[in-house]
Design a protein around this motif. Structure first.
Motif, PDB file in Angstrom:
ATOM      1  N   MET A 147       0.830  -1.190   0.000  1.00  0.00           N
ATOM      2  CA  MET A 147       0.000   0.000   0.000  1.00  0.00           C
ATOM      3  C   MET A 147       0.875   1.255   0.000  1.00  0.00           C
ATOM      4  O   MET A 147       1.514   1.575   0.990  1.00  0.00           O
ATOM      5  N   PRO A 148       0.942   1.978  -1.126  1.00  0.00           N
ATOM      6  CA  PRO A 148       1.659   3.253  -1.148  1.00  0.00           C
ATOM      7  C   PRO A 148       0.806   4.335  -0.485  1.00  0.00           C
ATOM      8  O   PRO A 148      -0.410   4.381  -0.705  1.00  0.00           O
ATOM      9  N   ILE A 149       1.427   5.191   0.279  1.00  0.00           N
ATOM     10  CA  ILE A 149       0.671   6.135   1.104  1.00  0.00           C
ATOM     11  C   ILE A 149       1.257   7.539   0.964  1.00  0.00           C
ATOM     12  O   ILE A 149       2.458   7.735   1.159  1.00  0.00           O
ATOM     13  N   TYR A 150       0.392   8.481   0.625  1.00  0.00           N
ATOM     14  CA  TYR A 150       0.834   9.875   0.562  1.00  0.00           C
ATOM     15  C   TYR A 150      -0.323  10.794   0.956  1.00  0.00           C
ATOM     16  O   TYR A 150      -1.307  10.917   0.234  1.00  0.00           O
ATOM     17  N   ASN A 151      -0.223  11.382   2.131  1.00  0.00           N
ATOM     18  CA  ASN A 151      -1.180  12.392   2.605  1.00  0.00           C
ATOM     19  C   ASN A 151      -2.640  11.934   2.500  1.00  0.00           C
ATOM     20  O   ASN A 151      -3.479  12.592   1.881  1.00  0.00           O
ATOM     21  N   VAL A 152      -2.932  10.794   3.127  1.00  0.00           N
ATOM     22  CA  VAL A 152      -4.293  10.246   3.110  1.00  0.00           C
ATOM     23  C   VAL A 152      -4.745   9.930   4.541  1.00  0.00           C
ATOM     24  O   VAL A 152      -5.433   8.938   4.775  1.00  0.00           O
ATOM     25  N   ALA A 153      -4.372  10.782   5.471  1.00  0.00           N
ATOM     26  CA  ALA A 153      -4.622  10.491   6.885  1.00  0.00           C
ATOM     27  C   ALA A 153      -6.104  10.283   7.185  1.00  0.00           C
ATOM     28  O   ALA A 153      -6.460   9.459   8.036  1.00  0.00           O
ATOM     29  N   ASP A 154      -6.975  10.997   6.500  1.00  0.00           N
ATOM     30  CA  ASP A 154      -8.404  10.931   6.822  1.00  0.00           C
ATOM     31  C   ASP A 154      -8.995   9.531   6.640  1.00  0.00           C
ATOM     32  O   ASP A 154      -9.814   9.095   7.453  1.00  0.00           O
ATOM     33  N   GLY A 155      -8.606   8.833   5.582  1.00  0.00           N
ATOM     34  CA  GLY A 155      -9.201   7.516   5.332  1.00  0.00           C
ATOM     35  C   GLY A 155      -8.280   6.342   5.570  1.00  0.00           C
ATOM     36  O   GLY A 155      -8.679   5.189   5.382  1.00  0.00           O
ATOM     37  N   LEU A 156      -7.051   6.622   6.017  1.00  0.00           N
ATOM     38  CA  LEU A 156      -6.041   5.571   6.089  1.00  0.00           C
ATOM     39  C   LEU A 156      -6.365   4.510   7.135  1.00  0.00           C
ATOM     40  O   LEU A 156      -6.153   3.315   6.900  1.00  0.00           O
ATOM     41  N   LYS A 157      -6.856   4.922   8.277  1.00  0.00           N
ATOM     42  CA  LYS A 157      -7.134   3.955   9.350  1.00  0.00           C
ATOM     43  C   LYS A 157      -8.160   2.917   8.898  1.00  0.00           C
ATOM     44  O   LYS A 157      -7.999   1.723   9.164  1.00  0.00           O
ATOM     45  N   LYS A 158      -9.208   3.373   8.234  1.00  0.00           N
ATOM     46  CA  LYS A 158     -10.246   2.446   7.771  1.00  0.00           C
ATOM     47  C   LYS A 158      -9.673   1.478   6.750  1.00  0.00           C
ATOM     48  O   LYS A 158      -9.990   0.274   6.774  1.00  0.00           O
ATOM     49  N   SER A 159      -8.816   1.985   5.879  1.00  0.00           N
ATOM     50  CA  SER A 159      -8.232   1.121   4.853  1.00  0.00           C
ATOM     51  C   SER A 159      -7.341   0.052   5.476  1.00  0.00           C
ATOM     52  O   SER A 159      -7.458  -1.138   5.162  1.00  0.00           O
ATOM     53  N   ILE A 160      -6.455   0.445   6.372  1.00  0.00           N
ATOM     54  CA  ILE A 160      -5.560  -0.509   7.020  1.00  0.00           C
ATOM     55  C   ILE A 160      -6.352  -1.523   7.827  1.00  0.00           C
ATOM     56  O   ILE A 160      -6.102  -2.727   7.776  1.00  0.00           O
ATOM     57  N   GLN A 161      -7.342  -1.052   8.579  1.00  0.00           N
ATOM     58  CA  GLN A 161      -8.122  -1.946   9.430  1.00  0.00           C
ATOM     59  C   GLN A 161      -8.883  -2.983   8.619  1.00  0.00           C
ATOM     60  O   GLN A 161      -9.077  -4.120   9.065  1.00  0.00           O
ATOM     61  N   SER A 162      -9.299  -2.611   7.403  1.00  0.00           N
ATOM     62  CA  SER A 162     -10.034  -3.575   6.574  1.00  0.00           C
ATOM     63  C   SER A 162      -9.159  -4.761   6.197  1.00  0.00           C
ATOM     64  O   SER A 162      -9.674  -5.850   5.951  1.00  0.00           O
ATOM     65  N   PHE A 163      -7.846  -4.572   6.173  1.00  0.00           N
ATOM     66  CA  PHE A 163      -6.941  -5.703   5.937  1.00  0.00           C
ATOM     67  C   PHE A 163      -6.669  -6.471   7.218  1.00  0.00           C
ATOM     68  O   PHE A 163      -6.598  -7.708   7.213  1.00  0.00           O
ATOM     69  N   LEU A 164      -6.543  -5.774   8.313  1.00  0.00           N
ATOM     70  CA  LEU A 164      -6.320  -6.471   9.578  1.00  0.00           C
ATOM     71  C   LEU A 164      -7.535  -7.300   9.969  1.00  0.00           C
ATOM     72  O   LEU A 164      -7.408  -8.257  10.750  1.00  0.00           O
ATOM     73  N   ASN A 165      -8.700  -6.968   9.426  1.00  0.00           N
ATOM     74  CA  ASN A 165      -9.923  -7.726   9.707  1.00  0.00           C
ATOM     75  C   ASN A 165     -10.096  -8.952   8.809  1.00  0.00           C
ATOM     76  O   ASN A 165     -11.086  -9.677   8.934  1.00  0.00           O
ATOM     77  N   GLN A 166      -9.159  -9.199   7.909  1.00  0.00           N
ATOM     78  CA  GLN A 166      -9.288 -10.313   6.977  1.00  0.00           C
ATOM     79  C   GLN A 166      -9.426 -11.645   7.716  1.00  0.00           C
ATOM     80  O   GLN A 166      -8.763 -11.894   8.727  1.00  0.00           O
ATOM     81  N   THR A 167     -10.289 -12.500   7.172  1.00  0.00           N
ATOM     82  CA  THR A 167     -10.467 -13.822   7.782  1.00  0.00           C
ATOM     83  C   THR A 167      -9.254 -14.711   7.558  1.00  0.00           C
ATOM     84  O   THR A 167      -9.002 -15.631   8.346  1.00  0.00           O
ATOM     85  N   TYR A 168      -8.509 -14.455   6.487  1.00  0.00           N
ATOM     86  CA  TYR A 168      -7.269 -15.184   6.234  1.00  0.00           C
ATOM     87  C   TYR A 168      -6.129 -14.404   6.878  1.00  0.00           C
ATOM     88  O   TYR A 168      -5.999 -13.185   6.674  1.00  0.00           O
ATOM     89  N   ARG A 169      -5.281 -15.085   7.630  1.00  0.00           N
ATOM     90  CA  ARG A 169      -4.314 -14.388   8.474  1.00  0.00           C
ATOM     91  C   ARG A 169      -2.876 -14.415   7.958  1.00  0.00           C
ATOM     92  O   ARG A 169      -2.056 -13.595   8.381  1.00  0.00           O
ATOM     93  N   ASP A 170      -2.558 -15.337   7.055  1.00  0.00           N
ATOM     94  CA  ASP A 170      -1.167 -15.519   6.644  1.00  0.00           C
ATOM     95  C   ASP A 170      -0.798 -14.542   5.525  1.00  0.00           C
ATOM     96  O   ASP A 170      -0.642 -14.919   4.361  1.00  0.00           O
ATOM     97  N   PHE A 171      -0.674 -13.280   5.878  1.00  0.00           N
ATOM     98  CA  PHE A 171      -0.250 -12.273   4.907  1.00  0.00           C
ATOM     99  C   PHE A 171       0.554 -11.204   5.626  1.00  0.00           C
ATOM    100  O   PHE A 171       0.544 -11.101   6.856  1.00  0.00           O
ATOM    101  N   GLU A 172       1.282 -10.432   4.844  1.00  0.00           N
ATOM    102  CA  GLU A 172       1.998  -9.280   5.385  1.00  0.00           C
ATOM    103  C   GLU A 172       1.443  -8.019   4.728  1.00  0.00           C
ATOM    104  O   GLU A 172       1.043  -8.043   3.561  1.00  0.00           O
TER     105      GLU A 172
END
Length: 353
Positions: A8-33
Motif C-alpha cells: 500500500m503506497p501512502i501519501y497524505n491520506v490520513a483521513d481515510g487511512l485507518k479504515k483502509s488498514i483496518q479492513s486488511f487487519l480484519n481479513q479472515t485469512y491471516r497468513d499475509f503481510e
C-alpha cells in the motif's frame, strides 16, 4: 514465505487511512503481510502507519522521500516475501474475505493473475452513498492466445488498475514487471508489462474492493507535461498490441488510447489553475495535434473513432483549427455535468493516474 504480500503506497491520506488498514487487519485469512510505504507524507499518515505497526506483527512500514506511487510500490516489491502480491490504495477499503477467496482460486488453479469484482461508491456533497457493482464477465483464460483474443472483454473491467487483481510474485519477477518513476499512469504501464506474456488468468465473479469517490472533494491541478505523459501510456499500449501481432484486431483500441491523450490534455487546459493564456492554450493544442500518432491515427480518413458522436464533434473542430470553441465545449460539458468530479476521479483511478 507468507502467502500474500499486500503493498500500500501512502501519501497524505490520513483521513481515510485507518479504515483502509483496518479492513486488511480484519481479513479472515491471516497468513499475509501488509507493507505500508509512506511516500514522504506531510500529514499524519506516517504516524498512523507507525502506530498500526505496534499493534500487529504482520505490518511493515517503509518511510521514504516522496517519489510517487510507482516507486513506492517498487519499494514494497523489494521487501515483499509473499507468493502472491496485492496492491491496495490507501483511500479505499476491502471486504474481509478478499484474501481468503482470491488466494484459494489462485492456489487451486496455479494462476498468474486472479481478477475480481469491485464496488464503486459515490458519496455526494450531502453524504448520500450510491453503490454500484462491477463484475468480470470472463471465467478463465488458460493460454496466451486465449488472453489476447479475449482482451477486448478483459479490458472492459478496468484492465489498467491494480486493485482488482492478485499477481503471482514469481511471474512478476520472471517477467521483470516493475513500476516506472512516471507519476501519471504508472499502473497502466506496469500492467502492460504483465500482459505481454500472460496466461493462466482466472476470474472471480464476486466484488471485494470498495473504490470510494467523493463528489467535489478532489482538487485537480494543471500539469504542464500531462499530454506527454499520457502519450507515453498510449505508446506503451500500442507496443503491447504490436508484440502480440494483434494490430489489426485492436486498431480501434490503439486509436482510442491516442485519442485519450488529446482528450485529457483538453481537460488539463480548462482546469481552474491552468496559468496559460488563450494563445498559449492554442499553441499547446496545436503542438499535440502535430504528434505523429495523433496525425496518423486520429485524423486518417479510415479512423474508426468518428463513429463516436462526441469524438466526431471534437475532431471536426480540431481539424478546422477551432481551438477556442473546442475548449468552450469541453468547459460547458464539465459545468453542466453534476457528476463531473465523480467521473473524472473514476477515470483517474481506472487509468492509473
Amino acid at each position: 514465505m507468507v502467502a500474500v504480500s499486500v503493498i500500500m503506497p501512502i501519501y497524505n491520506v490520513a483521513d481515510g487511512l485507518k479504515k483502509s488498514i483496518q479492513s486488511f487487519l480484519n481479513q479472515t485469512y491471516r497468513d499475509f503481510e501488509l507493507i505500508l510505504v509512506n511516500d514522504g507524507s506531510t500529514d499524519d499518515s506516517g504516524n498512523i502507519c507507525d502506530e498500526f505497526k505496534k499493534t500487529d506483527s504482520r505490518i511493515q512500514v517503509i518511510h521514504q522521500e516522496n517519489a510517487g506511487s510507482g516507486l513506492a510500490r517498487n519499494a514494497g516489491l523489494d521487501r515483499a516475501a509473499g507468493e502472491y502480491i496485492y496492491f491496495a490504495d490507501p483511500d479505499d477499503y476491502v471486504e474481509i474475505e478478499l484474501i481468503k477467496d482470491n488466494l484459494k482460486i489462485a492456489k487451486e488453479n496455479d494462476a498468474n493473475v486472479v481478477v475480481f469484482g469491485y464496488y464503486l461508491e459515490e458519496i455526494n456533497t450531502k453524504g448520500k452513498r450510491i453503490k454500484t457493482t462491477h463484475l468480470p464477465k470472463l471465467s478463465v483464460l488458460k493460454t496466451k492466445e486465449d488472453f489476447r483474443k479475449s482482451f477486448r472483454a478483459f479490458r472492459s473491467l478496468d484492465s489498467n488498475v491494480l486493485w482488482n487483481k492478485f499477481y503471482r510474485h514469481q511471474y512478476l519477477v520472471e517477467n521483470n514487471c516493475r513500476f516506472t518513476d512516471q507519476r501519471v499512469g504508472q499502473d497502466a504501464l506496469f500492467n502492460h508489462l504483465v500482459y505481454q506474456n500472460l496466461e493462466d488468468i482466472y476470474f472471480n465473479q464476486k466484488p471485494y474492493y470498495h473504490y470510494v469517490s467523493r463528489i467535489g472533494s478532489a482538487v485537480n491541478h494543471y500539469h504542464p507535461d500531462r499530454f506527454l505523459l499520457e502519450y507515453t501510456i498510449a505508446e506503451h499500449f500500442e507496443k503491447l498490441i504490436t508484440i502480440w501481432h494483434y494490430e489489426q484486431v485492436y486498431q480501434d483500441l490503439i486509436s482510442l488510447a491516442y485519442w485519450r491523450t488529446l482528450y485529457v490534455e483538453l481537460n488539463n487546459l480548462i482546469l481552474e489553475d491552468c496559468p496559460l493564456s488563450d494563445y498559449e492554450k492554442k499553441q499547446k493544442i496545436s503542438s499535440a495535434l502535430h504528434h505523429p500518432k495523433i496525425q496518423q491515427i486520429l485524423f486518417s480518413s479510415t479512423s474508426s473513432l468518428e463513429k463516436k458522436h462526441h469524438i466526431k464533434l471534437l475532431t471536426f473542430l480540431l481539424k478546422n483549427n477551432k481551438y477556442s470553441l473546442t475548449l468552450k465545449i469541453m468547459r460547458a460539458k464539465i459545468q453542466i455535468s453534476k457528476r463531473y468530479y465523480y467521473t473524472f476521479n473514476t477515470l483517474k483511478k481506472i487509468v492509473g493516474t
